[in-house]
Design a protein around this motif. Structure first.
Motif, PDB file in Angstrom:
ATOM      1  N   LYS A   1      -1.536   1.532  -7.230  1.00  0.00           N
ATOM      2  CA  LYS A   1      -0.558   2.317  -6.556  1.00  0.00           C
ATOM      3  C   LYS A   1      -0.609   2.113  -5.030  1.00  0.00           C
ATOM      4  O   LYS A   1       0.579   2.095  -4.572  1.00  0.00           O
ATOM      5  N   SER A   2      -1.776   1.741  -4.478  1.00  0.00           N
ATOM      6  CA  SER A   2      -1.663   1.265  -3.018  1.00  0.00           C
ATOM      7  C   SER A   2      -1.102   0.024  -2.744  1.00  0.00           C
ATOM      8  O   SER A   2      -0.431   0.051  -1.835  1.00  0.00           O
ATOM      9  N   VAL A   3      -1.102  -0.976  -3.921  1.00  0.00           N
ATOM     10  CA  VAL A   3      -0.199  -2.110  -3.490  1.00  0.00           C
ATOM     11  C   VAL A   3       1.094  -1.843  -3.636  1.00  0.00           C
ATOM     12  O   VAL A   3       2.137  -2.409  -2.858  1.00  0.00           O
ATOM     13  N   ILE A   4       1.607  -0.928  -4.644  1.00  0.00           N
ATOM     14  CA  ILE A   4       2.987  -0.730  -4.937  1.00  0.00           C
ATOM     15  C   ILE A   4       3.499   0.057  -3.380  1.00  0.00           C
ATOM     16  O   ILE A   4       4.694  -0.063  -3.092  1.00  0.00           O
ATOM     17  N   ASN A   5       2.763   0.959  -3.043  1.00  0.00           N
ATOM     18  CA  ASN A   5       2.988   1.850  -1.821  1.00  0.00           C
ATOM     19  C   ASN A   5       3.273   0.635  -0.604  1.00  0.00           C
ATOM     20  O   ASN A   5       4.410   0.966   0.375  1.00  0.00           O
TER      21      ASN A   5
END
Length: 234
Positions: A2-6
């Motif tokens: 999720k942090s990469v997508i964000n």
């Protein structure tokens, strides 16, 4: 994940060098997380395809910078982070297992897939060297339907064989009525589907992705057999 997508979403909203350099540490954190995922996938895939054992994240991942030299789109950064796990690494010339984590799930460019910023699972080969491509086509034409059987077995999964940038007629040296002509006209041999964000952010996604990839290994082996034969003739 999720942090990469964000991070990718923020980058796409601010796709310029000034913003990127001001947020370089956030990029490094996202890159480190994706590289760790790549290492996990190498280990997972090596359990059923030992030809990829020993690769590192550097061998299979790509730069975030876009090559804008021949593109009308001059945005400097990609909308995804990608990996290509193949025997010998991403530059080996062999077919392999491709996955990219994207910034969004926007509408399709072709084949139901938006390659710039969508999540994509796409094992195969996009640019086969000409000699190997000729041998692959000969194998398909003379193979009494063995390649078609592979494709039909894969069709029972979520993957589709992509038909894009293909020839309008059979290539030179192959008769117009050759068997399996729908495959002979392909210039790229790629399977693909687009998973959802919910899927790629699930805790068990590495295991599920490895399972998806394992169903395509016979398809990749068929392509790589032609590549090996072409190189042996050199």
């Amino acid at each position: 994940m999720k942090s990469v997508i964000n991070f990718l979403q923020q980058l796409q909203a601010n796709n310029n060098r000034e913003w990127f350099h001001a947020h370089k540490e956030e990029y490094k954190a996202a890159q480190s997380r994706f590289h760790a995922f790549a290492e996990t996938m190498i280990a997972q895939i090596a359990q059923f395809d030992p030809t990829v054992a020993g690769l590192t994240a550097k061998d299979v991942t790509y730069r975030i910078q876009r090559d804008t030299r021949f593109s009308a789109d001059k945005r400097p950064y990609k909308g995804h982070m990608g990996l290509f796990i193949a025997r010998g690494g991403k530059k080996s010339g062999y077919s392999g297992y491709y996955f990219q984590l994207g910034a969004d799930q926007n509408a399709a460019d072709f084949g139901g897939i938006h390659w710039e910023s969508q999540h994509i699972i796409a094992p195969g080969h996009y640019c086969i060297e000409p000699k190997a491509l000729r041998i692959l086509r000969e194998d398909i034409m003379d193979g009494e339907g063995d390649f078609d059987k592979l494709v039909r077995e894969i069709a029972d999964t979520r993957f589709q064989l992509l038909h894009f940038n293909e020839l309008k007629r059979n290539p030179k040296g192959f008769p117009a009525d050759a068997p399996w002509s729908e495959y002979l006209r392909l210039k790229s041999f790629c399977l693909a589907f687009a998973p959802t964000t919910e899927e790629v952010t699930a805790a068990d996604f590495p295991e599920r992705l490895a399972q998806y990839f394992s169903t395509t290994t016979p398809f990749l082996n068929y392509i790589n057999r032609a590549i090996d034969f072409a190189r042996e003739e050199e």
